[in-house]
Design a protein around this motif. Structure first.
Motif, short mmCIF file in Angstrom:
data_model
loop_
_atom_site.label_atom_id
_atom_site.label_comp_id
_atom_site.label_asym_id
_atom_site.label_seq_id
_atom_site.Cartn_x
_atom_site.Cartn_y
_atom_site.Cartn_z
N ASN A 1 49.22 43.84 35.78
CA ASN A 1 50.58 43.55 35.29
C ASN A 1 51.64 43.81 36.34
N ILE A 2 51.34 43.49 37.59
CA ILE A 2 52.33 43.64 38.66
C ILE A 2 53.40 42.57 38.48
N LEU A 3 54.68 42.99 38.54
CA LEU A 3 55.78 42.08 38.27
C LEU A 3 56.15 41.25 39.49
N ARG A 4 56.12 41.89 40.66
CA ARG A 4 56.72 41.24 41.83
C ARG A 4 56.04 41.75 43.09
N VAL A 5 55.74 40.83 44.00
CA VAL A 5 55.27 41.18 45.34
C VAL A 5 56.06 40.32 46.32
N LYS A 6 56.62 40.95 47.33
CA LYS A 6 57.37 40.20 48.33
C LYS A 6 57.26 40.91 49.67
N GLY A 7 57.29 40.11 50.73
CA GLY A 7 57.20 40.72 52.05
C GLY A 7 56.73 39.73 53.09
N TYR A 8 56.27 40.28 54.22
CA TYR A 8 55.87 39.47 55.36
C TYR A 8 54.43 39.79 55.73
N VAL A 9 53.73 38.75 56.19
CA VAL A 9 52.33 38.89 56.57
C VAL A 9 52.16 38.44 58.02
N ALA A 10 51.50 39.26 58.80
CA ALA A 10 51.14 38.88 60.17
C ALA A 10 49.75 38.25 60.12
N GLN B 1 53.74 43.78 55.77
CA GLN B 1 54.46 44.74 54.93
C GLN B 1 54.82 44.05 53.62
N LEU B 2 54.30 44.57 52.52
CA LEU B 2 54.53 43.99 51.20
C LEU B 2 55.11 45.03 50.25
N VAL B 3 56.14 44.64 49.51
CA VAL B 3 56.71 45.49 48.47
C VAL B 3 56.10 45.08 47.14
N VAL B 4 55.54 46.02 46.41
CA VAL B 4 54.90 45.76 45.11
C VAL B 4 55.70 46.50 44.03
N ILE B 5 56.15 45.77 43.01
CA ILE B 5 56.99 46.35 41.96
C ILE B 5 56.33 46.13 40.60
N ALA B 6 56.33 47.17 39.79
CA ALA B 6 55.77 47.07 38.44
C ALA B 6 56.38 48.17 37.58
N GLU B 7 56.08 48.11 36.30
CA GLU B 7 56.47 49.23 35.44
C GLU B 7 55.67 50.46 35.87
N HIS B 8 56.27 51.62 35.66
CA HIS B 8 55.76 52.86 36.23
C HIS B 8 54.27 53.07 35.96
N ASP B 9 53.85 52.85 34.72
CA ASP B 9 52.46 53.14 34.35
C ASP B 9 51.47 52.18 34.96
N ASN B 10 51.95 51.07 35.52
CA ASN B 10 51.05 50.08 36.10
C ASN B 10 50.89 50.23 37.61
N ILE B 11 51.55 51.23 38.18
CA ILE B 11 51.45 51.45 39.62
C ILE B 11 50.36 52.50 39.92
N ASP B 12 49.27 52.04 40.49
CA ASP B 12 48.22 52.90 41.02
C ASP B 12 48.14 52.58 42.51
N ALA B 13 48.87 53.34 43.30
CA ALA B 13 49.07 53.00 44.71
C ALA B 13 47.74 52.82 45.45
N ALA B 14 46.81 53.75 45.25
CA ALA B 14 45.54 53.68 45.98
C ALA B 14 44.77 52.43 45.60
N ALA B 15 44.73 52.14 44.30
CA ALA B 15 43.96 50.98 43.85
C ALA B 15 44.60 49.67 44.33
N ILE B 16 45.94 49.61 44.30
CA ILE B 16 46.63 48.40 44.75
C ILE B 16 46.38 48.17 46.22
N ARG B 17 46.49 49.22 47.01
CA ARG B 17 46.27 49.08 48.46
C ARG B 17 44.82 48.65 48.73
N ALA B 18 43.88 49.18 47.97
CA ALA B 18 42.50 48.83 48.16
C ALA B 18 42.26 47.35 47.84
N GLU B 19 42.87 46.88 46.75
CA GLU B 19 42.67 45.49 46.34
C GLU B 19 43.31 44.52 47.32
#
Length: 344
Positions: A281-290, A323-341
């Motif tokens: 349930n990630i709401l928004r991802v934005k940023g730049y990719v090399a 560098q990507l910014v990931v935004i979601a409601e608080h309970d849906n942010i699992d930083a380690a899991a998101i970075r891994a995925e």
């Protein structure tokens, strides 16, 4: 100082990914003979929208007229950030003749309007108008329907949709504060979708306002600039769920910045971003990719499962990193899991 001598300010608000930056880029290219100043307020520590706008700077809006405030809601940090920033714009050798403020997608616009009543700036600037953008395609699907029966119907149709979240209040506050509402991405919604979105917005809006379709951020600037609304004097007509509160919190939302090196398979990364929306349930991802072997950086903008990627400009002297910014409601942010995925 009379209102005629005040610098007009247009507040551009709207939910995550509604197209605020695209609209401001269009206004920068069509400034109606005015020298513009731009203030971008982003949610999260890594600014993306401000960088996009700076890449469009020209003689009508030079780069030093574009100021970005990241990782801080300007309506919550008025004295520390907002007032000094506005004063800095007005102190330029050639001050702007019209200021555009792009709020973050999570902003409640009414507290920002109250900031214009501060003595330090009240005699020098006025809110020309509040322009609220709403994603026509999303609204047409009833994602913010206030009718409980409609909410229940949506739940039965799609178990992943939950309207009992702060998102509905953010959306309704942005609509209620507007002078004009623009239905963005009208080309994706189609005539039927635009009609449905307009009907839904009218049902929750306490005032009769223009609701206009827009595609790719293109609208006649004469429609949205020069409204002379003096919105700071009209707060009572702009109801908010947070009226009576001395402040408001953004603790319901959280952002993380995912950094990594060059990416060999950009399509795989895009697929992973879409999967985050589906499974977390990630709401928004934005940023730049090399991207390996590519001299240009890839700009990524994702709203839910809808993603757009394009190469926007050469890296030049900038460090080649993703560098990507990931935004979601608080309970849906699992930083380690998101970075891994995402493969970080």
């Amino acid at each position: 100082m009379s209102d005629l001598n005040k610098i007009p300010v247009t507040v551009v608000t709207g939910f995550l990914g509604a197209g605020k930056t695209t609209l401001i880029r269009h206004l920068m290219q069509n400034p109606q003979g005015k020298r513009l100043g731009i203030l971008v307020n982003e949610f999260g520590t890594a600014g993306v929208d401000g960088d996009i706008l700076k890449s469009c700077a020209d003689e009508n809006c030079p780069e030093n007229n574009i100021i970005e405030l990241a990782n801080g809601c300007i309506c919550c940090t008025v004295a520390d950030d907002f007032i000094p920033t506005i004063e800095a714009l007005m102190a330029l050798p050639e001050p702007p003749e019209h200021i555009l403020i792009e709020t973050s997608g999570l902003a409640l616009p009414k507290p920002l309007l109250k900031a214009f009543d501060w003595p330090a700036i009240r005699s020098r600037i006025t809110v020309d108008g509040v322009i609220t953008l709403a994603d026509a395609e999303a609204v047409a699907k009833g994602q913010f329907a206030p009718d409980l029966k409609a909410v229940q119907a949506q739940r039965e149709a799609d178990d992943s949709i939950d309207h009992d979240t702060p998102l509905s209040e953010v959306f309704e506050d942005q609509i209620a504060c507007a002078d004009i509402i623009l239905l963005s991405k009208a080309d994706l919604a189609g005539e039927e979708g635009v009609a449905q979105a307009r009907k839904m917005i009218t049902s929750i809006n306490p005032r009769s306002l223009p609701v206009l379709p827009m595609s790719e951020g293109v609208i006649d600037p004469r429609i949205v600039l020069g409204l002379n609304a003096a919105a700071e004097d009209d707060l009572e007509a702009r109801p908010s769920h947070h009226d009576g509160h001395h402040d408001h919190e953004h603790d319901d939302f959280e952002s993380i910045v995912v950094e990594m090196g060059e990416v060999s398979d950009p399509q795989a990364l895009q697929d992973a971003i879409v999967k985050l929306a589906q499974t977390r349930n990630i709401l928004r991802v934005k940023g730049y990719v090399a991207v390996e072997g590519k001299p240009m950086r890839m700009l990524v903008q994702a709203v839910g499962e809808r993603l757009r990627a394009q190469y926007d400009r050469p890296w030049g002297s900038d460090s080649r990193r993703t560098q990507l910014v990931v935004i979601a409601e608080h309970d849906n942010i699992d930083a380690a899991a998101i970075r891994a995925e995402l493969g970080a």
